[in-house]
Structures are given as structure tokens and as C-alpha cells.
Design a protein around this motif. Structure first.
Motif, mmCIF file in Angstrom:
data_model
loop_
_atom_site.group_PDB
_atom_site.id
_atom_site.type_symbol
_atom_site.label_atom_id
_atom_site.label_comp_id
_atom_site.label_asym_id
_atom_site.label_seq_id
_atom_site.Cartn_x
_atom_site.Cartn_y
_atom_site.Cartn_z
ATOM 1 N N ASP A 115 39.057 37.729 37.242
ATOM 2 C CA ASP A 115 39.284 37.386 38.643
ATOM 3 C C ASP A 115 38.952 38.584 39.528
ATOM 4 O O ASP A 115 39.787 39.461 39.732
ATOM 5 N N PRO A 116 37.729 38.623 40.077
ATOM 6 C CA PRO A 116 37.335 39.781 40.883
ATOM 7 C C PRO A 116 38.127 39.924 42.186
ATOM 8 O O PRO A 116 38.140 40.996 42.781
ATOM 9 N N LYS A 117 38.816 38.868 42.602
ATOM 10 C CA LYS A 117 39.611 38.932 43.843
ATOM 11 C C LYS A 117 41.036 39.441 43.598
ATOM 12 O O LYS A 117 41.776 39.689 44.540
ATOM 13 N N SER A 118 41.401 39.599 42.349
ATOM 14 C CA SER A 118 42.735 40.071 42.001
ATOM 15 C C SER A 118 42.941 41.511 42.477
ATOM 16 O O SER A 118 41.996 42.278 42.623
ATOM 17 N N ASP A 119 44.200 41.868 42.694
ATOM 18 C CA ASP A 119 44.526 43.245 43.090
ATOM 19 C C ASP A 119 44.433 44.223 41.928
ATOM 20 O O ASP A 119 44.450 45.432 42.140
ATOM 21 N N ARG B 192 38.218 51.702 44.429
ATOM 22 C CA ARG B 192 38.830 50.545 43.749
ATOM 23 C C ARG B 192 39.187 50.915 42.309
ATOM 24 O O ARG B 192 40.270 50.581 41.822
ATOM 25 N N ARG C 213 33.636 51.409 45.515
ATOM 26 C CA ARG C 213 33.892 51.000 44.126
ATOM 27 C C ARG C 213 34.709 52.064 43.397
ATOM 28 O O ARG C 213 35.601 51.744 42.610
ATOM 29 N N SER D 48 33.179 38.329 38.020
ATOM 30 C CA SER D 48 33.865 37.883 36.816
ATOM 31 C C SER D 48 33.007 38.280 35.617
ATOM 32 O O SER D 48 31.776 38.238 35.683
ATOM 33 N N GLY E 135 33.388 43.724 41.257
ATOM 34 C CA GLY E 135 33.675 42.550 42.073
ATOM 35 C C GLY E 135 33.072 41.266 41.536
ATOM 36 O O GLY E 135 32.754 40.359 42.295
ATOM 37 N N TRP F 258 35.745 43.999 37.174
ATOM 38 C CA TRP F 258 36.661 43.965 38.313
ATOM 39 C C TRP F 258 36.230 44.961 39.384
ATOM 40 O O TRP F 258 36.183 44.636 40.569
#
Length: 189
Positions: A59-63, A40, A37, A85, A83, A80
Motif C-alpha cells: 500500500d504505497p499510500k500507507s504511512d 520518506r 524519497r 505497490s 510510492g 513504499w
């Protein structure tokens, strides 16, 4: 202990190679998850996004933590990094925002589990007070319980270099009543 003996002990611990990733706690925390984390969180430092209250973290899947317009706020960033929303969902009826997160940490602990001192990769929050916004952040490097860095998304970061996410000394959050936590899912049952 006196303050000077505490500082001496902390310095001795650091000199012996003490690391916040090697600590004893009554909770069994997945430290590898905290490390990823933190990585990230740090990955967003180079992104050119801007600060916008109530933005980002959907959008937790966003870059990146930013919304389509390139904006994010502190708890959008935290969501984010976690991970998830920031929108409410069936198991969490509240938005990921600083005061709600703070209340969960000091109250029911449905999403977060409180820890007594900062460790790298944990989350920190302090609530709104009066007309001042609260704040959410990720703890980065820890030199002692009273001296650590944070990665956060804030208007002051944005004002300094035009990027909302940065790493900086975070000791100031203690004066605002910050509490520290990990996600409940990171604690072994």
C-alpha cells in the motif's frame, strides 16, 4: 589516478562544498523527488515494524511500509519509498523484488534508469545469489562513490534493535555487486 590521488580529489571536492545533489550527469534527474524519497525512507526509521521476507510494500499510500501484521522486507520498503505497490501491474509484469529490479536496471530499464554512482535518494539493488537473498535499499548520505550510508529494511537491523528499518554505512553493498538507479519517471525526457 592512484587510489590516494582519487581520495585526495574526493576530499578536495567535499572541502569545496561538493554535494551529490549538485552534480553533472548526462541525465536530467529530478533531485527534489529524490530528496523527498529519502525523507520518506528516513521517516520509517522510528517505526517499530519487524522484518518479514515477502512482506510489506503493498500500500504505497500507507504511512508506513509495513503490512497489517507489522512486517516488511527490503523491497517492500523500497516499493513504499518509491510510492508504488510491489505487486505486478499492466506496465510492470514483475514483482518489486531485488533480483527483478536488478535485472531491469542492467537490462531493459523499463522501471529504473541506471546511474553510475550513488546519490542521496537513489535506489540500490543486488540480486539473489545461490541461496542468499539479494537486497534493495535507498542511498542516504554520500561521502564518495565508495563511502556512503543507506536506509534499508533488513533482518540484521531487526536483530540489533527490534526495528527493521535503520540508517547505516552501506559500503558493504559494493562487494555484493550493487547497482544504483533512479525511477524512469524521475528522468526528464
Amino acid at each position: 589516478r592512484t587510489d590516494s590521488s582519487k581520495r585526495f580529489q574526493e576530499a578536495a571536492d567535499l572541502a569545496r562544498g561538493w554535494s551529490p545533489f549538485r552534480f553533472e550527469t548526462p541525465m536530467k534527474i529530478n533531485l527534489e523527488t529524490l530528496k523527498s524519497r529519502l525523507a520518506r525512507a528516513r521517516s520509517a526509521i522510528l517505526d517499530p515494524g519487524r522484518y518479514g521476507l515477502g512482506k510489506g510494500g503493498y500500500d504505497p499510500k500507507s504511512d508506513t511500509p509495513y503490512d497489517d501484521g507489522g512486517y516488511c522486507d527490503c523491497t517492500g520498503f523500497v516499493a513504499w519509498v518509491a510510492g508504488v505497490s510491489r505487486r505486478p501491474k499492466a506496465s510492470r509484469k514483475w514483482w518489486i523484488e531485488s533480483t527483478a529490479c536488478y535485472r531491469d536496471i542492467v537490462g531493459q530499464e523499463t522501471v529504473f534508469r541506471r546511474i553510475e554512482q550513488p546519490i542521496p535518494g537513489c535506489f540500490g539493488f543486488y540480486p539473489d545469489r545461490g541461496k542468499k537473498q539479494g537486497h534493495g535499499f535507498i542511498v542516504a548520505d554520500v561521502r564518495s562513490a565508495n563511502d556512503f550510508d543507506i536506509v534499508d529494511c533488513s533482518p540484521s537491523n531487526d536483530d540489533m534493535d527490534g526495528k527493521a528499518v535503520d540508517e547505516r554505512n552501506g559500503t558493504w553493498v559494493l562487494g555484493r555487486g550493487a547497482v544504483f538507479a533512479v525511477l524512469a519517471q524521475d528522468v526528464a525526457k
